[in-house]
Design a protein around this motif. Sequence first.
Motif, short mmCIF file in Angstrom:
data_model
loop_
_atom_site.label_atom_id
_atom_site.label_comp_id
_atom_site.label_asym_id
_atom_site.label_seq_id
_atom_site.Cartn_x
_atom_site.Cartn_y
_atom_site.Cartn_z
N VAL A 1 1.09 -1.24 -0.08
CA VAL A 1 -0.07 0.03 -0.01
C VAL A 1 0.76 1.17 0.01
CG1 VAL A 1 -1.74 1.30 1.39
CG2 VAL A 1 -1.92 -1.01 0.95
N VAL A 2 1.82 1.35 0.91
CA VAL A 2 2.69 2.54 0.94
C VAL A 2 3.69 2.27 -0.12
CG1 VAL A 2 4.59 3.62 2.50
CG2 VAL A 2 2.61 2.45 3.50
N ALA A 3 4.12 1.39 -0.68
CA ALA A 3 5.01 1.52 -1.97
C ALA A 3 4.06 2.07 -3.10
CB ALA A 3 5.39 -0.03 -2.37
N ASN A 4 2.96 1.83 -3.13
CA ASN A 4 2.18 2.13 -4.23
C ASN A 4 2.10 3.57 -4.11
OD1 ASN A 4 0.44 1.77 -6.59
ND2 ASN A 4 -1.26 2.05 -5.50
N GLN A 5 1.80 4.24 -3.02
CA GLN A 5 1.59 5.69 -2.91
C GLN A 5 2.89 6.41 -3.05
OE1 GLN A 5 -1.20 7.18 -2.28
NE2 GLN A 5 -2.38 5.18 -2.41
N VAL A 6 4.02 6.01 -2.55
CA VAL A 6 5.12 6.37 -2.64
C VAL A 6 5.58 6.51 -4.19
CG1 VAL A 6 7.83 6.24 -2.22
CG2 VAL A 6 6.38 6.10 -0.47
N LEU A 7 5.49 5.51 -5.08
CA LEU A 7 5.84 5.66 -6.22
C LEU A 7 4.89 6.48 -7.19
CD1 LEU A 7 6.27 1.51 -6.69
CD2 LEU A 7 7.99 3.24 -7.09
N LYS A 8 3.72 6.55 -6.88
CA LYS A 8 2.85 7.43 -7.94
C LYS A 8 3.09 8.80 -7.42
CE LYS A 8 -1.24 5.81 -6.74
NZ LYS A 8 -2.79 5.60 -6.56
N SER A 9 3.21 9.25 -6.21
CA SER A 9 3.49 10.62 -6.00
C SER A 9 4.98 10.96 -6.23
CB SER A 9 2.90 11.05 -4.37
OG SER A 9 3.99 10.34 -3.44
N GLY A 10 5.93 10.10 -5.86
CA GLY A 10 7.24 10.23 -6.19
C GLY A 10 7.74 10.61 -7.49
N THR A 11 7.12 9.80 -8.30
CA THR A 11 7.53 9.94 -9.91
C THR A 11 6.72 10.81 -10.50
OG1 THR A 11 5.85 8.13 -10.30
CG2 THR A 11 8.04 7.43 -10.07
N SER A 12 5.65 11.16 -9.98
CA SER A 12 4.64 12.46 -10.69
C SER A 12 5.43 13.77 -10.45
CB SER A 12 3.46 12.28 -9.94
OG SER A 12 2.56 13.04 -10.55
N ILE A 13 6.36 13.87 -9.59
CA ILE A 13 7.03 15.18 -9.48
C ILE A 13 7.78 15.39 -10.64
CG2 ILE A 13 8.72 16.55 -8.18
CD1 ILE A 13 8.15 14.50 -5.66
N GLY A 14 8.55 14.56 -10.91
CA GLY A 14 9.40 14.82 -12.11
C GLY A 14 8.52 15.06 -13.54
N ALA A 15 7.53 14.06 -13.61
CA ALA A 15 6.65 14.20 -14.80
C ALA A 15 5.97 15.27 -15.05
CB ALA A 15 5.57 13.13 -14.66
N ASN A 16 5.51 15.75 -13.80
CA ASN A 16 4.95 17.38 -14.06
C ASN A 16 5.92 18.49 -14.32
OD1 ASN A 16 1.87 17.27 -13.30
ND2 ASN A 16 2.80 15.64 -11.88
N ILE A 17 7.13 18.27 -13.58
CA ILE A 17 7.93 19.15 -14.22
C ILE A 17 8.56 19.11 -15.54
CG2 ILE A 17 10.47 19.96 -13.91
CD1 ILE A 17 10.02 19.12 -10.64
N LYS A 18 8.58 18.21 -16.18
CA LYS A 18 8.89 17.87 -17.58
C LYS A 18 7.87 18.16 -18.34
CE LYS A 18 10.90 15.81 -21.03
NZ LYS A 18 10.45 16.65 -22.16
N GLU A 19 6.64 18.04 -17.74
CA GLU A 19 5.29 18.60 -18.85
C GLU A 19 5.55 20.09 -18.77
OE1 GLU A 19 0.45 18.35 -18.70
OE2 GLU A 19 1.58 16.70 -17.40
N ALA A 20 5.85 20.83 -17.59
CA ALA A 20 5.83 22.14 -17.46
C ALA A 20 6.81 22.79 -18.63
CB ALA A 20 6.13 22.65 -16.03
#
Length: 122
Positions: A39-58
């Motif tokens: 459960v925690v692994a899934n949450q950490v993976l989703k939010s943690g990888t989303s940071i860079g994805a959103n920066i890249k999109e910006a």
Amino acid sequence: MMITFSEKYSDNTILVKSFEFAKNIVEYGEKLESIRKFVVANQVLKSGTSIGANIKEAQNAESKADFVHKMKIAMKEAEETEFWLFLCNELNNYPSAEKLLAELFDIIKILNKIISTSKRNT
């Protein structure tokens, strides 16, 4: 020859740092999964990888306001990731997240500066 992420974006500190952080988050998430903390692994993976994805999109934002909006989303994901990493550090039988938190604090500091500077220059 294949161009790598670090070669293409070597002059963009926040992209490089968020990409390296995402790689480290994936490894941490896999460590959590190996000890059945799914459960925690899934949450950490989703939010943690989303940071860079959103920066890249910006980087391809349609306007300055769109750029700021996407960077704010990255900041929200960073704050969520911070929560999950703090939680991991407080739970028994979870691997330390200190190194990841140090990286994340650096990313948050840079994101704050980018957002405030970009808003001022709008």
